[in-house]
Design an enzyme around this catalytic site. Structure first.
Site, PDB file in Angstrom:
ATOM      1  N   ARG A  41      71.860  30.470  74.447  1.00 50.55           N
ATOM      2  CA  ARG A  41      72.719  30.992  75.510  1.00 50.55           C
ATOM      3  C   ARG A  41      72.367  32.433  75.881  1.00 50.55           C
ATOM      4  NH1 ARG A  41      78.587  28.041  75.122  1.00 50.55           N
ATOM      5  NH2 ARG A  41      78.003  26.368  73.701  1.00 50.55           N
TER       6      ARG A  41
ATOM      7  N   GLU B 285      74.518  16.503  79.994  1.00 48.25           N
ATOM      8  CA  GLU B 285      73.302  15.772  79.618  1.00 48.25           C
ATOM      9  C   GLU B 285      72.957  14.620  80.564  1.00 48.25           C
ATOM     10  OE1 GLU B 285      74.774  18.143  76.427  1.00 48.25           O
ATOM     11  OE2 GLU B 285      75.774  16.434  77.377  1.00 48.25           O
TER      12      GLU B 285
ATOM     13  N   THR C  34      67.322  24.374  76.242  1.00 49.78           N
ATOM     14  CA  THR C  34      68.343  23.357  76.040  1.00 49.78           C
ATOM     15  C   THR C  34      69.710  23.776  76.565  1.00 49.78           C
ATOM     16  OG1 THR C  34      68.987  21.663  74.433  1.00 49.78           O
ATOM     17  CG2 THR C  34      69.227  23.971  73.769  1.00 49.78           C
TER      18      THR C  34
ATOM     19  N   GLU D 143      73.132  28.757  68.834  1.00 49.16           N
ATOM     20  CA  GLU D 143      73.880  28.977  70.062  1.00 49.16           C
ATOM     21  C   GLU D 143      73.592  30.353  70.653  1.00 49.16           C
ATOM     22  OE1 GLU D 143      75.491  26.947  71.801  1.00 49.16           O
ATOM     23  OE2 GLU D 143      76.109  25.292  70.512  1.00 49.16           O
TER      24      GLU D 143
ATOM     25  N   ASP E  26      68.789  16.158  68.482  1.00 52.04           N
ATOM     26  CA  ASP E  26      68.348  16.113  69.874  1.00 52.04           C
ATOM     27  C   ASP E  26      67.335  17.149  70.349  1.00 52.04           C
ATOM     28  OD1 ASP E  26      70.258  18.096  69.658  1.00 52.04           O
ATOM     29  OD2 ASP E  26      71.658  17.194  71.061  1.00 52.04           O
TER      30      ASP E  26
END
Length: 604
Positions: free
Chosen positions: A232, A495, A581, A228, A361
């Site tokens: 980010r 998504e 992502t 994360e 994913d």
């Protein structure tokens, strides 16, 4: 659902494009051994109910909203309130407010990057002759999404500035976010590039000012998610550097990435999931299959770390992710599939659980995008992508009784016939795979991409709110519908909109814009509050309870993809930009002048 629900996120404007995927899932830690992603879900308060006024619709179908001037004038009025009406913290907060207010509230303020030719140029007004070129701009709908961004951003500034996320109903910061109670400004860093793309340069500069003065990890004595923090913060800073060339963002990206490097000190080079950024001590989640690392986490570092090596000239970042690549390429794969768990000490697979949703994913996303980002030079990544997709198509892609295409999780050779909302990025993933390299798989990829995107749309329109559940099933006579209580929430996820955007860019089929606009109306009707946006606890309820969290990815991904959906193709062309992502666009090597490689590099 328990009184406090927790989940984990493992992890998607004037004209810009890219592809992003991210891992997130939820699960009750009290009655399950395995968390479905590295996202920590909100901890919603069950006493907080939907107290917001619902927005109406105009005759043209566009939700009613204040004029844009309202957002600026109302914020000036609110900031003028006596300090005692702000947050209960005293001198520091008052000083921070004055420092922010003084330069940026002046009518004479000139945004730092407006119309600067050496940076990515974002026009405030697009010439009318651009309509019809590369897909027409839908000005009304795009401008409406821009106002949604202003509503989310201005209320975050008012009630949670510097905090990670906003609790809009409680009107305070969200202390149970995946980054805990430390004031890392996750919403600021995540939202900066969206502000820039939308031409909101004054707001962008205000965020940059906070980053320069306040952002630090030096006081964080806690475990942070490597995944994360990378997608980010490192990703967000890298995009801002690509857009502007501002050395501040490059320095911050390198600073954060260096804090993550201790996690790679394992016998295999597969990093741990968590690192204490003060002392470097690293570890994995206790619930993750005997101390394993998670595929969608350690497999979602390549774009950021490779790019960072190229623009700093320091090969260490690329070396770390190339080691991960080598391990994954050489390891035996059951049926050609990648299980979600890998032990970083032994290099052996953990539990035989495969998924294109939570826990898996974005690994697959980054295989394709590493090849795109390299200017198609990283042929190994493309080969691994095609091989993985063929195995997934054979063993996990299925068609329901009524013809809906879905991708199922698999556990110990058994299909669960359940698809995660997180897997809804896969429509765009297959679409990109089809168009970026014409080969024997192209037609098949496009058909699957269209089918998966349609199925995710069906999961939305089969709910009362017309927003999709966290996961949905295909069994017992049910299609594209959630059955369990813990599957029925919606946390402002992007998504599905990501796939709408990608498929629109690839096909210019009007249905994708129609579906996106339907979602905008649903967001406005059910998720908008007077003080921001909130997720929902049950999308099937006629009066859904709000969870009181405005996720940072709502600004980084959800609103960005919707804005791009109604923009023309010249804004972030897909052959020049690739989305990480978290929907942070990164430039494509040798095809985008914003790549900005270092003059001298130790990278290969």
């Amino acid at each position: 659902m328990s009184t406090v629900v927790t989940a984990m996120f493992l992890v998607a404007i004037t004209g810009v494009t890219l592809v992003v995927r991210q891992q997130r899932d939820t699960i009750d830690p009290h009655d399950s051994q395995q968390f479905r992603h590295q996202e920590r879900f909100l901890a919603p308060d069950h006493h907080v109910r939907d107290g917001s006024e619902q927005q109406g619709l105009t005759a043209s179908g566009i939700p009613e909203t204040p004029e844009s001037s309202y957002y600026y004038s109302s914020q000036r009025e609110r900031r003028a309130m006596d300090n005692t009406t702000l947050m209960p913290s005293a001198a520091d907060d008052a000083l921070e407010l004055r420092l922010r207010r003084s330069p940026f509230d002046s009518d004479a303020y000139v945004p730092r990057y407006r119309n600067a030719t050496s940076w990515l140029r974002i026009e405030d007004v697009v010439p009318s002759d651009s309509v019809g070129v590369g897909g027409s701009i839908d000005h009304d709908k795009r401008d409406y999404v821009r106002q949604m961004m202003m509503h989310a951003w201005s209320n975050y500034k008012l009630y949670a500035w510097g905090k990670n996320e906003l609790r809009p109903l409680s009107k305070r910061g969200h202390s149970n976010s995946i980054f805990g109670s430390f004031d890392l400004g996750a919403t600021i860093v995540d939202g900066l590039d969206t502000l820039y793309l939308m031409g909101l340069h004054k707001e962008f500069d205000e965020g940059r000012d906070w980053v320069e003065r306040k952002f630090t990890l030096d006081n964080v004595d806690a475990d942070l998610s490597v995944f994360e923090t990378n997608i980010r913060f490192v990703g967000g800073f890298l995009t801002c550097y690509a857009f502007t060339g501002d050395q501040l963002f490059l320095e911050k990206a390198k600073y954060v990435a260096d804090k993550l490097l201790p996690a790679f000190q394992t016998p295999t080079g597969i990093p741990y999931a968590l690192v204490n950024v003060r002392n470097g001590v690293s570890k994995n989640y206790g619930w993750a299959s005997g101390g394993s690392s998670i595929l969608s986490e350690f497999g979602t570092l390549h774009l950021e770390f490779s790019y960072l090596s190229d623009i700093t000239g320091d090969a260490v970042y690329r070396d770390r992710v190339q080691t991960i690549r080598a391990v994954l390429k050489d390891i035996d794969k059951p049926k050609g599939l990648y299980p979600n768990y890998l032990n970083p000490k032994t290099g052996k697979w953990g539990q035989q659980h495969m998924s294109l949703g939570a826990l898996g994913d974005s690994f697959y996303e980054y295989l394709l995008k590493a090849w795109i980002q390299s200017g198609h030079e990283d042929e190994e990544a493309r080969e691994m992508y095609d091989e993985a997709m063929q195995a997934i198509i054979q063993h996990m892609i299925r068609r329901s009784t009524n013809g809906l295409v879905y991708v199922s999780d698999m556990k110990f050779d058994r299909l669960e016939h359940k698809m995660d909302h997180l897997a809804c990025f896969a429509g765009g993933l297959f679409g990109l795979g089809s168009t970026t390299l014409p080969n024997q798989y192209s037609q098949q990829y496009m058909q699957i991409g269209e089918g998966l995107t349609n199925t995710c749309h069906e999961s939305y329109i089969r709910t009362y709110t017309r927003l999709g559940p966290e996961s949905f099933r295909f069994n017992d006579g049910v299609e594209a519908k959630a059955l369990k209580a813990q599957e029925k929430y919606y946390i402002l996820r992007p998504e599905t909109f990501e796939s709408y955007f990608i498929m629109w860019r690839l096909t210019h089929d009007q249905k994708y814009r129609d579906w996106g606009w339907d979602a905008v109306q649903a967001l406005e009707k059910h998720c908008r509050t007077p003080t921001g946006y909130s997720g929902l606890k049950n999308v099937y309820h006629t009066e859904p309870v709000k969870d009181d969290v405005q996720q940072s990815f709502f600004l980084a991904e959800t609103l960005k993809y919707l804005y791009l959906l109604f923009s023309d193709d010249s804004l972030l062309p897909l052959d020049e930009w690739v989305f990480n992502t978290e929907a942070h666009p990164l430039p494509v090597k040798d095809r985008n002048p914003m790549y900005r490689p270092a003059a001298v590099s130790s990278s290969p």
